[in-house]
Design a protein around this motif. Structure first.
Motif, short mmCIF file in Angstrom:
data_model
loop_
_atom_site.label_atom_id
_atom_site.label_comp_id
_atom_site.label_asym_id
_atom_site.label_seq_id
_atom_site.Cartn_x
_atom_site.Cartn_y
_atom_site.Cartn_z
N ALA A 71 24.07 -31.84 2.10
CA ALA A 71 23.01 -31.44 1.17
C ALA A 71 23.17 -32.04 -0.22
CB ALA A 71 22.98 -29.91 1.06
N PHE A 278 13.96 -19.41 -1.64
CA PHE A 278 13.50 -20.74 -2.02
C PHE A 278 11.98 -20.75 -2.16
CE2 PHE A 278 17.26 -21.87 0.90
CZ PHE A 278 18.16 -21.56 -0.10
N ALA A 304 21.89 -18.85 4.44
CA ALA A 304 20.77 -19.76 4.23
C ALA A 304 21.29 -21.19 4.29
CB ALA A 304 20.10 -19.48 2.88
N SER A 305 20.37 -22.14 4.38
CA SER A 305 20.71 -23.54 4.62
C SER A 305 20.91 -24.30 3.32
CB SER A 305 19.58 -24.21 5.42
OG SER A 305 19.63 -25.61 5.33
N VAL A 307 20.87 -27.57 3.03
CA VAL A 307 19.88 -28.65 3.00
C VAL A 307 18.52 -28.12 2.55
CG1 VAL A 307 18.61 -30.31 4.41
CG2 VAL A 307 21.09 -30.08 4.69
N ALA A 308 18.11 -26.97 3.11
CA ALA A 308 16.81 -26.40 2.75
C ALA A 308 16.77 -26.02 1.27
CB ALA A 308 16.51 -25.20 3.62
N GLY A 309 17.86 -25.43 0.78
CA GLY A 309 17.87 -25.01 -0.62
C GLY A 309 17.80 -26.17 -1.59
N LYS A 311 16.75 -29.30 -0.92
CA LYS A 311 15.47 -30.00 -0.75
C LYS A 311 14.36 -29.29 -1.52
CE LYS A 311 12.37 -31.73 2.90
NZ LYS A 311 11.13 -31.03 2.51
N TRP A 312 14.31 -27.98 -1.40
CA TRP A 312 13.29 -27.20 -2.11
C TRP A 312 13.41 -27.39 -3.62
CZ3 TRP A 312 15.05 -22.90 -5.12
CH2 TRP A 312 14.03 -22.27 -5.84
#
Length: 337
Positions: A71, A278, A304-305, A307-309, A311-312
């Motif tokens: 991430a 997010f 929680a992820s 990568v998702a955090g 990226k957001w």
């Protein structure tokens, strides 16, 4: 005391990102100490079963760093998963916290450019808990303390707990208030019938916010910030709903009570993180209500992820300088990184 990342250490951490990308610090990132099950305050808290998720949560090395690198996260400030010291039998909580903080410190020493820590703070005896916070900060280099709510007995505004907050002010470190399961009486009254069918209703879906938001509001109402005017508190999950209600809370409490300045007190003493939340509109609300200097990036790993955090946050419509504040600038200042 271990030194914060600097010089060659910081250069090493920065290799996983480009020069155009701000340093990324995530500061509500959890782990699970192997000794917790042996000390759990059962039947209130059940031992954690051995699962792939628990093995990820327990990792303080290769797997954790691999997911950070994927991430682009440079530094995690690690804290024990809930309920932590607040889920250990009172007679054992102080010795457990001390051993746990020592083990986390040893793991941080193995990766000093990638990890920092919040100390597990026992609350069964507040003076002893304050002493452990001081030891963890002064001798182990921790950046503050973590209290995982209190699910039975008095709330944290009770003066029996104030020695912990007094010591945090003296040490100039924040206390992170993290949720845990709601009070058993609240579980029965508010969530009966749904705790079994929809377990996240009592946790991240609603119960955590009610539990920890109430703790935070009671601290403001108690006058503790008059007693300790330099005390700093961190709330996860974008402030446990308080920033979205703060205008109404402030107006309502000013009508006929001594609390005439809730917004002012909250905005002066509390910081909020993006952990597990997010949402751009929700974050913008926090920025509008309490200021961008009070918002810090977190993921809530491994719940929680990473990568998702990241990226957001990178895709949020805000200036690069504002992203830099949230990604790391505010945390560097608050935690003296």
């Amino acid at each position: 005391m271990p030194s914060p990342p600097h010089g060659p250490q910081l250069e090493k951490a920065n290799k996983i990102r480009s020069e155009e990308t701000p340093m990324i610090i995530a500061l509500e990132e959890h782990y699970f100490d192997a000794d917790w099950n042996a000390q759990a305050d059962t039947p209130r808290h059940s031992p954690r079963p051995d699962t792939p998720f628990l093995r990820r949560l327990s990792d303080l090395g290769e797997q954790r760093i691999k997911e950070m690198d994927e991430a682009g996260i440079d530094l995690q400030v690690i804290s024990h998963a809930p309920p932590g010291a607040q889920g250990v039998k009172d007679a054992d909580s102080v010795s457990w916290a001390r051993r746990t903080n020592d083990r986390l410190h040893a793991a941080i020493q193995q990766h000093p450019s990638r990890f920092a820590g919040f100390a597990a703070v026992p609350t069964s005896d507040a003076v002893t808990g304050a002493d452990e916070l001081e030891r963890a900060v002064g001798s182990l280099g921790f950046k503050g303390g973590m209290i995982n709510s209190l699910t039975e007995g008095p709330f944290l505004d009770d003066k029996r707990y104030w020695p912990i907050f007094e010591r945090a002010q003296a040490l100039d470190v924040p206390i992170y208030l993290h949720p845990s399961d709601p009070n058993p009486a609240i579980l029965s009254t508010y969530y009966k019938g749904y705790a079994e069918t929809h377990p996240m209703f009592i946790r991240a879906g609603w119960g955590f916010m009610v539990e920890t938001g109430t703790q935070a509001m009671r601290l403001v109402l108690s006058g503790i910030f008059d007693a300790y005017p330099r005390l700093k508190i961190i709330l996860g999950h974008l402030g446990e709903t308080i920033p979205y209600q703060i205008a109404r809370i402030d107006e309502a409490l000013s009508r006929d009570t001594p609390m005439k300045n809730f917004r002012e007190v909250f905005s002066e003493h509390f910081y909020v993180t993006t952990s597990g939340f997010f949402s751009t509109p929700a974050m913008q609300c926090c920025i509008d209500e309490i200021g961008i200097d009070r918002v810090l990036f977190s993921v809530d790993w491994p719940y929680a992820s990473n990568v998702a955090g990241v990226k957001w946050m990178k895709e949020c419509a805000m200036t690069d300088s504002d992203k830099d504040k949230i990604f790391s600038g505010n945390a560097k200042r608050l935690l003296k990184l």
